[in-house]
Design an enzyme around this catalytic site. Structure first.
Site, PDB file in Angstrom:
ATOM      1  N   GLU A 442      -5.158 -13.582  26.712  1.00  0.00           N
ATOM      2  CA  GLU A 442      -4.828 -13.800  28.132  1.00  0.00           C
ATOM      3  C   GLU A 442      -3.529 -13.097  28.530  1.00  0.00           C
ATOM      4  O   GLU A 442      -2.767 -13.597  29.349  1.00  0.00           O
ATOM      5  CB  GLU A 442      -4.745 -15.296  28.468  1.00  0.00           C
ATOM      6  CG  GLU A 442      -5.973 -16.078  28.131  1.00  0.00           C
ATOM      7  CD  GLU A 442      -7.248 -15.500  28.736  1.00  0.00           C
ATOM      8  OE1 GLU A 442      -7.141 -14.761  29.725  1.00  0.00           O
ATOM      9  OE2 GLU A 442      -8.328 -15.787  28.208  1.00  0.00           O
ATOM     10  N   GLY A 443      -3.290 -11.929  27.956  1.00  0.00           N
ATOM     11  CA  GLY A 443      -2.062 -11.185  28.208  1.00  0.00           C
ATOM     12  C   GLY A 443      -1.024 -11.554  27.173  1.00  0.00           C
ATOM     13  O   GLY A 443      -0.566 -12.697  27.131  1.00  0.00           O
TER      14      GLY A 443
END
Length: 590
Positions: A442-443
């Site tokens: 998620e980053g």
């Protein structure tokens, strides 16, 4: 394998006493008829039973067996399918979903507590429903009414699941490089072709359908991220009556063999001209997808808190029982040959660090949830705008700081066990492996830090930051605010450093990247200082009613301010040293 018991007393403390959620819900018309203190307590108590008795017992087995892939099909570990069927009967997937489409409409402040329980009990299991909840959010916010009416009810019900298909083998953070294509069809649909990797829950045997949200490019799309569109691509096409129809040409090519979260299927997904439908506007796919991604970033941050809580519970239990050596102040267990290791200063340092950071994170997660609720439900336009600005500012902090410190706490818990912490049956090494991914997906946390400093602070001259520190200053001005001096010093340090970085970055292009991770950590400790001051204020006022609980809060707050907050001094010095030393080596000297 140790048990997991949800920290209900502390969750109620944060929700009802520190954040005063029931009073907020009562003044927000969309929530006033949906939830009150009793409803929230009932939800938390039921979630504690589900996670502790149904889901947590599957954690060790799920890790040992893992998800299995054969000929394009994925089988989840023994017990998962039956537990998931029971789980969705309670409506948990749609807990905070739109009630007009079958969701329960509960506030995010409450949902974050339930998510923490799920991740603490079984991170792999939690991910299947977390991706579905995020997909629902994106569909509800951006899809057409027809798509919402068709897909949201079975998704909220849990009969169908969602996935998020962004990453490609050559395109991770830089999504502008994606090659997946979307060809318009005569019936208004699109033919989606391409391959995605690292897709959580892209294939599984828990639900009758899987709804993939896929980033792809139209034939005439502009180059780079401005040419990305978002498409809804079901595993099985949906008939006019809402039933599951023919198989769509989308298949799982393999699953990854991972360090942790082994019961969560991380898939390679191949789209071979699969039927898909546009979500939102053409070439505006990142806007729609970030609705889901920001939800997932907070959710994955909470994975860090949940794993840390589980590790702390295990470590405390072990430290009370494990006897080794004598206390430096003399024997404490006179009838035994050695004292429990909880008497030793270094063990206490680790346990208190875990406790302070986990409980501080729980309060901060609730605060971010509060801002999400205000941004969504407030009738006051100014209040909504302020909350939206705070959500944008704080989401990267929550994702990265929760998970960085969550790994630290899991390692502390493993260290308390000594050699036993490295052995599988005690559960601590699994927590270390499971939580490690949360800093990456998620980053990555480095990207979160760049987002915080570059986009959320420097880009607007620190305007959003001043809203946050202004609230801290307002709290510190109260006559009975504990640690007011320390809190004001921390806020001033953050503001001064932010201004210095704004000025430096205008002259030195490497400054933001060089400072960003340390800056995010300094921000995180400062935010936790505010949470701990707020918790200490309540504890001071209520001490006589429950001396054991509130006394522990006050003692932990003291530890945080004396032993953990001073880390901001070193972080400040590190950042102010500048970026020059990062470029003292030529590429060939590495």
């Amino acid at each position: 394998m140790p048990d997991f018991n949800a920290p209900l007393r502390d969750m109620r403390f944060v929700l009802h006493e520190v954040l005063q959620a029931p009073a907020l819900w009562a003044r927000l018309p969309a929530l006033a008829e949906t939830v009150d203190a009793d409803t929230a307590d009932a939800v938390l108590e039921e979630a504690a039973k589900v996670t502790g008795q149904l889901i947590a017992p599957l954690n060790r087995n799920g890790d040992e067996e893992g998800a299995q892939w054969r000929a394009g099909e994925v089988r989840t570990p023994a017990g998962f399918k039956e537990a998931y069927a029971t789980y969705i009967q309670g409506g948990w997937v749609g807990l905070s979903g739109n009630p007009d489409q079958g969701g329960m409409g509960m506030p995010k402040m409450l949902a974050v507590q339930v998510e923490e329980m799920l991740y603490a009990a079984n991170s792999s299991f939690a991910l299947y429903s977390a991706l579905t909840s995020g997909a629902c959010l994106a569909i509800d916010a951006h899809a057409s009414e027809e798509l919402k009416n068709t897909y949201l009810p079975p998704l909220y019900e849990g009969r169908w699941a969602g996935s998020m298909c962004l990453t490609e083998a050559h395109a991770g953070t830089d999504l502008g490089l994606i090659r997946t294509r979307a060809e318009p069809q005569a019936d208004g649909s699109y033919a989606i072709s391409g391959s995605k990797i690292f897709i959580t829950g892209g294939e599984q045997d828990l639900t009758e359908n899987i709804i993939h949200l896929v980033l792809a490019k139209l034939p005439d799309a502009p180059a780079g991220p401005k040419g990305i569109s978002l498409f809804l691509v079901p595993k099985f096409l949906v008939n006019a009556d809402g039933s599951v129809g023919a198989r769509n040409p989308v298949h799982c090519g393999s699953i990854e063999h991972k360090m942790g979260i082994k019961a969560s299927a991380t898939c390679v997904m191949n789209f071979d001209g699969a039927h898909g439908w546009l979500v939102g506007e053409a070439n505006r796919g990142l806007t729609a997808m970030f609705t889901m991604m920001n939800y997932e970033r907070l959710s994955i941050g909470i994975q860090g808190i949940g794993c840390a809580e589980a590790s702390y519970q295990n470590a405390v239990s072990y430290a009370r029982e494990r006897a080794q050596s004598r206390s430096p102040s003399g024997p404490q267990a006179q009838d035994k040959l050695a004292d429990p290791i909880i008497v030793h200063p270094d063990v206490r340092r680790m346990l208190l660090s875990m406790k302070a950071m986990t409980e501080g994170g729980r309060a901060f997660a609730g605060y971010v949830g509060q801002q999400l609720d205000l941004a969504k439900f407030s009738d006051d336009a100014e209040e909504r705008a302020t909350a939206e600005a705070l959500v944008a500012l704080l989401t990267p902090v929550a994702k990265a700081f929760f998970t960085d410190t969550g790994l630290d706490s899991c390692i502390h818990g493993q260290q308390v066990f000594g050699g036993h912490g490295y052995i599988r049956e005690w559960g601590q090494e699994q927590l270390v492996r499971d939580v490690r991914i949360a800093q990456i997906y998620e980053g990555t946390n480095g990207i979160q830090a760049l987002d915080l400093l570059g986009r959320k602070v420097v880009a607007n001259g620190g305007a959003s930051l001043r809203v946050f520190t202004g609230a801290m200053r307002a709290f510190a001005s109260q006559p009975d605010a504990p640690y007011a001096r320390e809190l004001l010093d921390a806020a001033q340090r953050l503001e001064n450093l932010s201004q210095w970085l704004i000025e430096q970055s205008a002259r030195q292009p490497h400054e933001i990247g060089a400072a960003s991770v340390e800056y995010l950590h300094l921000f995180g400790y400062t935010a936790y200082a505010w949470m701990w001051a707020r918790m200490a204020q309540v504890a001071q006022r209520q001490l006589a009613t429950d001396e054991a609980f509130y006394g522990a809060k006050l003692a932990t707050a003291e530890f945080f301010f004396r032993r953990l907050l001073p880390r901001t001094l070193g972080l400040d010095a590190c950042i102010r040293a500048g970026s020059e030393s990062l470029y003292g080596l030529s590429e060939g000297q590495f």
